[in-house]
Design an enzyme around this catalytic site. Sequence first.
Site, PDB file in Angstrom:
ATOM      1  N   CYS A 112      -0.556   6.791  -5.364  1.00 43.27           N
ATOM      2  CA  CYS A 112       0.341   6.316  -6.440  1.00 43.27           C
ATOM      3  C   CYS A 112      -0.073   6.761  -7.838  1.00 43.27           C
ATOM      4  CB  CYS A 112       0.416   4.789  -6.432  1.00 43.27           C
ATOM      5  SG  CYS A 112       1.095   4.107  -4.934  1.00 43.27           S
ATOM      6  N   HIS A 252       2.276   1.071 -13.611  1.00 44.21           N
ATOM      7  CA  HIS A 252       2.729   1.359 -12.253  1.00 44.21           C
ATOM      8  C   HIS A 252       3.557   0.164 -11.778  1.00 44.21           C
ATOM      9  CE1 HIS A 252       2.734   2.840  -8.220  1.00 44.21           C
ATOM     10  NE2 HIS A 252       2.020   1.840  -7.744  1.00 44.21           N
ATOM     11  N   ASN A 282       8.630   0.723  -5.565  1.00 45.67           N
ATOM     12  CA  ASN A 282       7.413   1.504  -5.789  1.00 45.67           C
ATOM     13  C   ASN A 282       7.634   2.921  -5.244  1.00 45.67           C
ATOM     14  OD1 ASN A 282       4.860   2.617  -5.765  1.00 45.67           O
ATOM     15  ND2 ASN A 282       3.868   0.876  -4.764  1.00 45.67           N
TER      16      ASN A 282
HETATM   17  O1  UT7 Z   1       1.211   1.080  -4.977  1.00 44.57           O
HETATM   18  C1  UT7 Z   1       0.299   0.549  -4.076  1.00 44.57           C
HETATM   19  C2  UT7 Z   1      -0.056  -0.785  -4.499  1.00 44.57           C
HETATM   20  N1  UT7 Z   1       0.683  -1.779  -3.785  1.00 44.57           N
HETATM   21  C3  UT7 Z   1       0.585  -3.001  -4.188  1.00 44.57           C
HETATM   22  O2  UT7 Z   1      -0.073  -3.245  -5.154  1.00 44.57           O
HETATM   23  C4  UT7 Z   1       1.232  -4.096  -3.379  1.00 44.57           C
HETATM   24  C5  UT7 Z   1       0.387  -5.329  -3.491  1.00 44.57           C
HETATM   25  N2  UT7 Z   1       0.837  -6.472  -2.711  1.00 44.57           N
HETATM   26  C6  UT7 Z   1       1.988  -7.124  -2.970  1.00 44.57           C
HETATM   27  O3  UT7 Z   1       2.752  -6.744  -3.840  1.00 44.57           O
HETATM   28  C7  UT7 Z   1       2.284  -8.398  -2.199  1.00 44.57           C
HETATM   29  O4  UT7 Z   1       1.104  -8.801  -1.514  1.00 44.57           O
HETATM   30  C8  UT7 Z   1       3.450  -8.238  -1.184  1.00 44.57           C
HETATM   31  C9  UT7 Z   1       4.761  -8.107  -1.928  1.00 44.57           C
HETATM   32  C10 UT7 Z   1       3.220  -7.038  -0.301  1.00 44.57           C
HETATM   33  C11 UT7 Z   1       3.545  -9.489  -0.306  1.00 44.57           C
HETATM   34  O5  UT7 Z   1       3.725 -10.634  -1.126  1.00 44.57           O
HETATM   35  P1  UT7 Z   1       2.829 -11.941  -0.881  1.00 44.57           P
HETATM   36  O6  UT7 Z   1       3.260 -12.943  -1.848  1.00 44.57           O
HETATM   37  O7  UT7 Z   1       1.374 -11.501  -0.949  1.00 44.57           O
HETATM   38  O8  UT7 Z   1       3.268 -12.385   0.548  1.00 44.57           O
HETATM   39  P2  UT7 Z   1       2.358 -12.591   1.847  1.00 44.57           P
HETATM   40  O9  UT7 Z   1       1.930 -11.287   2.400  1.00 44.57           O
HETATM   41  O10 UT7 Z   1       1.309 -13.607   1.552  1.00 44.57           O
HETATM   42  O11 UT7 Z   1       3.382 -13.249   2.835  1.00 44.57           O
HETATM   43  C12 UT7 Z   1       3.945 -14.559   2.597  1.00 44.57           C
HETATM   44  C13 UT7 Z   1       4.906 -14.875   3.712  1.00 44.57           C
HETATM   45  C14 UT7 Z   1       4.321 -14.629   5.102  1.00 44.57           C
HETATM   46  O12 UT7 Z   1       4.853 -15.612   5.990  1.00 44.57           O
HETATM   47  P3  UT7 Z   1       4.017 -16.917   6.348  1.00 44.57           P
HETATM   48  O13 UT7 Z   1       2.746 -16.437   6.990  1.00 44.57           O
HETATM   49  O14 UT7 Z   1       3.768 -17.638   5.057  1.00 44.57           O
HETATM   50  O15 UT7 Z   1       4.921 -17.658   7.295  1.00 44.57           O
HETATM   51  C15 UT7 Z   1       4.866 -13.282   5.492  1.00 44.57           C
HETATM   52  O16 UT7 Z   1       4.963 -13.101   6.887  1.00 44.57           O
HETATM   53  O17 UT7 Z   1       6.052 -14.025   3.618  1.00 44.57           O
HETATM   54  C16 UT7 Z   1       6.238 -13.314   4.865  1.00 44.57           C
HETATM   55  N3  UT7 Z   1       6.777 -12.003   4.574  1.00 44.57           N
HETATM   56  C17 UT7 Z   1       8.085 -11.790   4.407  1.00 44.57           C
HETATM   57  N4  UT7 Z   1       9.143 -12.612   4.477  1.00 44.57           N
HETATM   58  C18 UT7 Z   1      10.358 -12.051   4.244  1.00 44.57           C
HETATM   59  C19 UT7 Z   1       6.094 -10.839   4.386  1.00 44.57           C
HETATM   60  N5  UT7 Z   1       6.963  -9.854   4.115  1.00 44.57           N
HETATM   61  C20 UT7 Z   1       8.197 -10.410   4.117  1.00 44.57           C
HETATM   62  C21 UT7 Z   1       9.500  -9.901   3.895  1.00 44.57           C
HETATM   63  N6  UT7 Z   1      10.534 -10.767   3.961  1.00 44.57           N
HETATM   64  N7  UT7 Z   1       9.717  -8.608   3.593  1.00 44.57           N
END
Ligand code: UT7
Length: 365
Positions: A112, A252, A282
């Site tokens: 990235c 970014h 992204n």
């Molecule tokens: O350029 C490279 C750099 N990339 C980044 O910097 C990305 C960094 N990470 C993030 O932006 C975030 O961690 C994400 C957007 C990827 C995820 O957000 P989060 O708030 O950290 O969510 P999470 O992974 O903790 O998931 C929360 C819940 C989970 O369900 P449970 O376990 O609470 O029941 C996931 O399974 O949301 C669920 N989940 C979704 N639900 C609906 C994960 N992805 C999705 C989805 N739609 N697409």
Amino acid sequence: MIVQAAITGWGKCLPPGVLNNHDLSTLVDTSDEWIVSRTGMKERRISHVDVSDLAYVACARALACAGKGADQVDMIIFGGCSNDTQVPNSSSRVQQLLGANNAACMDLNTACTSGMYAMSVANAMIQAGTIRSALIIGAEVISPFMDWTDRNVAILFGDGAAAFYLEADDSGEEIGLQAEALGCYGDSRDILAVEGVGLKYANLGWPLGSTHWNFEGQNIFKQAIKGMYTGCQQAIEKQGIAKSDINVVVPHQANLRIIELLANRLELPEAKLFVNVHRYGNMSAATAPVALVEAVEEGVVESGSLILVPAFGAGLTWSAQLIRWGKRCTPINDCDIDLPPTSMSGLELVKQCLKAHGQYKAPVK
Ligand code: UT7
């Protein structure tokens, strides 16, 4: 007197196929509400052409903007990690399409951050006197490498490109890249890995194009803030400026929450942030360059603005550039070069990728 590398041309190329959050909810178990609240993203673009085609159009626009011809490019640096061919490299295809026959060509992959690392490399080469001009590119076509069955990553990424024309400036004015900090958390490299891309996987008999993303979202989230914060602090310190001297922050765009937390930690007002994550998601290497081009196009960057550009990506690489914009904020010439048209929507293009990977299942009615 140190020669400066003025940024005199800028251009972007976004493919026309739009994939919105509702489209994604027909492919994986997700919703517009979840995606908007967790990431700030509403739409992203899906390309119907190769990454070097996007890069070529962005470069043609940057050259027209600078009022330069293709013969006035000493170096092309293609920053990105989704090359359509590994050998030969993507920058040589951009040279071929532009007819920029005087240019040396190199590809640079820091994921990235590639577009911004490319700016640092070109700037240093101009200051060293190795070259007098360069086209630097941040471009990605990630859609063919995406695991469209995994909601953790499929919602986050899109395709796009941007390019800048840098030229030696002997006027003594302090313009262009003034300070930067570059780094990498190599020990954590496995938390963001696209399994399936690279010779290692070909040797294991992995089907071409089929991928699995190792993506520890929460961990990446924390490291992204740490890396970009560290980079910003170092660049600000090197330049010996006060934070209040910064006019615009163009970060970014991986997640709106990351951007807001970073600004908060840096104690920079949100009003100084340029955000376009809702439009494109992204785009990896293209993200910060497209955002910088749009910040200029929308008048957020003004003549003489001091711009801070923090970025973060797989590797885990990080960077922060402090850029002093020149006087001109409008293109010298328009450019009529464009991508070939397509009648396919973003969703149709994604379904084509799924079919190519043998993963598409028509929904049961
Ligand atoms: O350029 C490279 C750099 N990339 C980044 O910097 C990305 C960094 N990470 C993030 O932006 C975030 O961690 C994400 C957007 C990827 C995820 O957000 P989060 O708030 O950290 O969510 P999470 O992974 O903790 O998931 C929360 C819940 C989970 O369900 P449970 O376990 O609470 O029941 C996931 O399974 O949301 C669920 N989940 C979704 N639900 C609906 C994960 N992805 C999705 C989805 N739609 N697409």
